[in-house]
Scaffold this active site. Structure first.
Site, PDB file in Angstrom:
ATOM      1  CD  GLN A  85      76.366  61.749  32.874  1.00  0.00           C
ATOM      2  OE1 GLN A  85      75.983  62.515  31.308  1.00  0.00           O
ATOM      3  NE2 GLN A  85      75.341  61.580  33.517  1.00  0.00           N
ATOM      4  CB  SER A 124      74.977  58.427  26.024  1.00  0.00           C
ATOM      5  OG  SER A 124      74.581  59.949  25.872  1.00  0.00           O
ATOM      6  CG  LEU A 125      80.360  60.802  28.384  1.00  0.00           C
ATOM      7  CD1 LEU A 125      81.878  59.126  28.548  1.00  0.00           C
ATOM      8  CD2 LEU A 125      81.340  61.453  27.632  1.00  0.00           C
ATOM      9  CD  GLN A 153      75.109  61.735  21.859  1.00  0.00           C
ATOM     10  OE1 GLN A 153      74.759  62.415  22.677  1.00  0.00           O
ATOM     11  NE2 GLN A 153      76.853  60.437  21.688  1.00  0.00           N
TER      12      GLN A 153
END
Length: 311
Positions: free
Chosen positions: A11, A91-92, A251
């Site tokens: 993101q 992340s994502l 995470q």
């Protein structure tokens, strides 16, 4: 021998019209966009290709959109014979990396990131928080700032993304982040930038989403990936499905150790880094962390992929 690591953005990399050039240039990209619409049951493509960026600011839309964009780019790279020696995602982007490495099917990955986005959006509403980028402090100094600004379980802040040396994002309760923003300059921070986000990602404020994500991950089929995947929580490589599953869950509330991941990939032989997806942020973090002698190439546009790509 040159080894290429593939990196997948998270993101913050999204932008209005994301993927429009790929959709227009490559029939196989259009097919993948349409497949995603069918799997999700709504027109994600229209939201991505629109000039209106508002929808892409919503976490439950942003996450599947970035995943889809990265997997479209990945398929086009594979079609011209490029394959990673190792992968990591911010992340994502860790889910995109896993799908690119064959640990997840495209469909399963899309469904789990949609669920993750919905759960994280809900957690942000249940316990509002915020994030800020701090420039100019090393890890230990910023951790000390966060410890000083945290007054208890209901007012906490912690490092969320160790993006590069001297570039760390903090996350937590609004009041605690505000205290950290006030304190950081006295510890030597050159600049502090509040971020416009819908929640305190990679902090305990996301705990509300943990049970739902744990349930989704438990039923998710994870195969051993074709190459090592470097996990956000440990910055270490693995091909073990159980370790991957636990890392994806952890995470949610733990920091992304991105600079540490890049250093470990480089130590393990990566001399070239390909950014697979929207934007150029990760390429910049490679140069900032490893130096400009390391090649970092963003592949997120039709022009970057070249007109000779065919599927």
């Amino acid at each position: 021998m040159s080894m290429t690591a593939f990196l997948f953005p998270g993101q913050g990399a999204q932008h209005a019209g994301m993927g429009r050039d790929l959709y227009d240039a490559f029939p196989a990209a259009r097919a993948r966009f349409e497949e995603a619409n069918e799997l999700l049951g709504f027109d994600l493509t229209a939201l991505m290709l629109s000039d209106d960026a508002e929808a892409l600011r919503q976490t439950d839309i942003t996450q599947p959109a970035l995943y889809l964009h990265s997997l479209v780019v990945m398929a086009l790279l594979e079609a011209r014979g490029e394959a990673p020696a190792m992968v990591a995602g911010h992340s994502l982007g860790e889910y995109s990396a896993l799908a690119a490495a064959g640990a997840l099917t495209f469909a399963d990955g899309l469904r789990i990131v949609r669920l993750r986005g919905q759960l994280m959006a809900g957690a942000g509403q249940e316990r509002p928080g915020t994030m800020a980028a701090v420039l100019g402090l090393d890890d230990e100094a910023l951790e000390a700032v966060c410890a000083e600004a945290t007054t208890g379980a209901d007012s906490l802040v912690q490092p969320a993304n160790y993006n590069a040396p001297g570039q760390i994002v903090i996350s937590g309760d609004v009041d605690a982040v505000a205290r950290a923003v006030d304190i950081a300059p006295s510890h030597g921070a050159r600049r502090v930038v509040p971020l416009s986000v819908s929640g305190a990602f990679h902090s305990p404020l996301m705990a509300e989403a943990r049970d739902g994500l744990a349930e989704g991950l438990q039923s998710l089929r994870i195969q051993p990936p074709r190459c090592p995947v470097y996990l956000n929580v440990s910055a270490q490589p693995t091909t073990d499905p159980d370790t991957i599953r636990q890392g994806l869950l952890d995470q949610l509330t733990a920091p992304v150790r991105w600079a540490q991941t890049l250093r470990q990939m480089h130590a393990d032989g990566a001399t070239r880094f390909a950014e697979v997806g929207a934007g150029k942020v990760l390429s910049g973090l490679v140069r900032r962390t490893l130096g400009r002698e390391v090649e970092a190439v963003p592949y997120g546009t039709a022009s970057a992929l070249g007109a000779d790509v065919a599927m």
